[in-house]
Structures are given as C-alpha cells and as structure tokens.
Design an enzyme around this catalytic site. Structure first.
Site, mmCIF file in Angstrom:
data_model
loop_
_atom_site.group_PDB
_atom_site.id
_atom_site.type_symbol
_atom_site.label_atom_id
_atom_site.label_comp_id
_atom_site.label_asym_id
_atom_site.label_seq_id
_atom_site.Cartn_x
_atom_site.Cartn_y
_atom_site.Cartn_z
ATOM 1 C CD GLU A 71 -2.437 -1.450 2.707
ATOM 2 O OE1 GLU A 71 -2.823 -0.414 3.280
ATOM 3 O OE2 GLU A 71 -2.613 -2.596 3.163
ATOM 4 C CD GLU A 115 -8.498 1.534 5.172
ATOM 5 O OE1 GLU A 115 -8.563 0.829 6.196
ATOM 6 O OE2 GLU A 115 -7.597 1.419 4.322
#
Length: 423
Positions: free
Chosen positions: A227, A338
């Site tokens: 990520e 997110e």
C-alpha cells in the site's frame, strides 16, 4: 493496675480482608497502559499513568528504531529528519538482509513517463525546503519520538494497522472505503496521480487515507498487501498533516508488516524523499489543485516490488522474499479512500475522506484519482479493464468514475462522514 487485652482474631481477619479488597479495587480503576493490546485504532483514552517500566521499554525501542545519523535536519513543520547511512536503515536488521546493500534499480515499465497535465500541479514534501538535503549514501528518516510510541496501544502494535476482518470487497472492522478495483487477472503493478487534501479527522484514533493497494491471497489470514499514498493519522504522527506513507503485510495485518520504515522490510534507496513526512502544498476548496504520482511495480528481473513517488523518483523496494502470494503477482488492485469509524461518541464519525466533499461536486471541490493504470506481465503500463466501483457507506462517502483524453481513467471520491443521511 493496667489491664491487658487479647486481639480479636475475627476483627483482624475482617480488617485484612477489607484492605485486600480496597487494594484490588484501586488496581482495577487506576489507568494503565497495556503492553499487549491489539487495537491501534481504538487506542488508550487515558494515559495519565505511565509506569517506569513502560517508559524504559519505549526508550529501548526508540534506540533500536532511530538509527545513527550523519546529519539531522529540523523541518519547518516540526519533524526531525535523520540522514542515516543506507546500510544502517531498519530493513537491514532483517536476518535475510544483514550485510547486504540495496538492489540495482530496475527497468521502468514501458510507456512510462513523468509528465503532468496543465490544470494540476505536483506536491512534494516540506522538509527539503530548509535547503539541507541528505548527503549521497544516506536516506532521510523521520525520527520517531517517545510521544509517537506512547500514543499506540502497545509497543508491539506501534506502526501497524489494527487486526481486523478482511473481506474481498474491502469492508470490515470499522474501516469504510470508497474505491475502484480490478480483479480476475494477474497484475504486476499500478500507477495513479492522487489529489492531496487535508481531511478533518475528528478522533485521535481514527485516520483518513488515499492510496493504491496491490492485493493477493485468500482474504483470510494469508492476505498479502502493498500500500502507498497519503494519510492523515493523529495517532501515528501526532498531527493533522497529510503525509506520504507506505504499508505492507503478509498475514492480514496480524504480525507482519508496518507503516513506512518502522520495521524491517521496505528498503529505501532515495536521499530526497522521507517516507512519513508531510506533503506540501495541499489542495484547497475551489482553489489550486495538487496531486502526487505513485507507482508500484514488480521488477521482472529480480522480483522486488519497487516504489516511485512524484516526477520519476525511485524511493526503494519491498524485497520479494517478504511475501508469499505477492511473490509472483497481485490478484487485485484497488485505488481510493479509507477511513476509520470508531463511533466513539455513539454515532457515525465526522472524519472526512478526500476533500470532505461528495464526488458530485467535481473538480476543485471533490478529491480525485487520475490516470489509473496497471502493469501487465510484459512490464507495460496499460489502462484498466472492467474496473468496478465500491462505496460501502455511500451516504457517508461515495465515488464516481469517468474517462477522458487528458486524465484517462479517473474518479472523484470522498465525503464528510456524519450528515443527515449518515447519522
């Protein structure tokens, strides 16, 4: 004549029992700081009692994670940046990396270019504005402080995401998403330009991030992810600045992996980028727009996963041996936002995603990702095919995709969190 008396054993036993009960009650209500808790996102709410042993452990950890520097730079935003010799960085504490030097830079994917369009500008980082670069042969590392570690639920969980259930659609454990994703093929990298904002995070133990995920595994305990993007995380950094970050795991966030350079894993090779440092400048509502370009791809020769930031700057790589499923390829790519919704006040959080505005507001108001691309088996950048959108709480955070000749595949995303439709 003075009289003497014999102590009553019944009374003595009662007093002793009462003392023990009071002592136990005191221990139960005294604020303590757990060494073994797992909840990073729902961290300690009361840290007024910090045992000497806890502080001693934190300081020992800091001596391990903060490596000897040949130069120290004080950033205008308050960060301290240490210029650490490449071979002394945390990655080389790993048993399989001890005594090694970084790998040779790989061939970049075909059709790669570092150009930007004329209606957006690139963000960089604030700390180099001091005019003091780190010398060649060193890498800049944001110094971890005592307060950084004490904000975490435990030393063991510092620098790691919370352990949570992970579903194929990315939902789980109070984490909410607005993402674009592709699956059903073998992927060897991804690239996008990510609009940079400063979303409000209303709880110290929540975060808001925008990133690229490369994912492989069964979405059980063997989940592998890489990520990279930007995040606002008061618990990790102690402020509300958007910061360039990385993350990796090979077991669904349980025991492996970490943010940035907070464990042995990612090997940095660049002396101009500090992972975890603040990004500057940021976009403003109805004003100038700034974005960062992020690309992650697998070196076809040696198998490592490399990271590029901004206009063609190689940051470093995740060694192939760290992973199980990602050792060969990714099964899914996700792009998007997110947040953590802790519901600490008993209702949905007001933590924002992206700009804090819904995607229908469009350019200069809503956050975006643009020029979404994947890397194929031939090490070529290609457009996404059959990509899908997911907003697991669309009344709180939503997403809208599009395509044009300038931005290629793109999407707007985000939202304010709690509102009349998101109670």
């Amino acid at each position: 004549m003075a009289s003497s008396s014999t102590p009553n054993p019944t009374i003595s036993h009662f007093v002793l029992s009462l003392f023990v009960l009071l002592l136990v009650a005191y221990m139960l209500v005294t604020p303590a700081f757990s060494e073994g808790g797992d909840g990073v996102d729902a961290g300690p709410r009361n840290q007024s009692f910090r045992p000497v042993d806890r502080l001693r452990s934190v300081r020992a950890y800091l001596r391990k994670i903060n490596k000897p520097a040949v130069k120290t730079i004080q950033s205008a935003d308050g960060d301290v940046i240490d210029c650490v010799p490449v071979h002394l960085q945390p990655a080389f504490d790993h048993p399989q990396l001890k005594g090694q030097m970084p790998a040779v830079p790989p061939e970049r994917p075909k059709a790669w270019n570092s150009s930007v369009d004329s209606i957006t500008e690139s963000s960089f980082q604030l700390w180099p504005e001091s005019g003091e670069p780190c010398p060649e042969g060193t890498i800049p590392i944001r110094r971890t402080t005592e307060d950084d570690v004490l904000r975490a639920s435990s030393i063991r969980r510092f620098g790691r995401k919370s352990v949570r259930s992970v579903r194929r659609d990315s939902t789980g454990g109070g984490h909410e998403h607005a993402v674009v994703f592709v699956n059903g093929d073998q992927y060897y990298g991804a690239k996008a330009s990510i609009n940079v904002w400063t979303p409000t995070v209303t709880d110290e133990y929540e975060f808001s991030l925008s990133q690229i995920w490369l994912i492989s595994g069964s979405f059980g305990n063997d989940l592998n992810t890489i990520e990279a993007g930007w995040q606002v995380s008061p618990a990790l950094y102690g402020d509300d600045k958007p910061r360039f970050f990385t993350y990796w795991t090979t077991d669904a966030y349980q025991a492996t992996g970490c943010y940035n350079l907070l464990c042995s894993g990612f090997i940095q090779t660049n002396n101009k980028i500090a992972i975890g440092a603040a990004i500057s400048p940021m976009s403003s509502y109805d004003g100038r727009q700034y974005d960062i370009s992020v690309m992650v791809w697998k070196d076809p020769k040696h198998g490592h996963w490399w990271l590029e930031f901004g206009p063609g700057l190689l940051v470093g790589y995740w060694p192939e041996f760290l992973f199980s499923h990602l050792r060969t390829h990714a099964d899914m790519i996700q792009f998007g936002g997110e947040i953590v919704n802790s519901e600490s006040m008993g209702y949905h959080t007001s933590t924002q995603m992206g700009s804090g505005h819904f995607p229908d507001e469009g350019f200069k108001k809503a956050a975006y990702f643009r020029n979404l691309q994947a890397v194929d088996w031939d090490n070529s950048l290609i457009p996404l095919t059959y990509f899908q959108v997911l907003a697991d709480h669309p009344a709180c955070y939503n997403i809208r995709k599009g395509r044009n000749n300038v931005w290629g595949d793109y999407f707007y995303y985000g939202g304010p969190g709690r509102n009349v439709r998101c109670p």
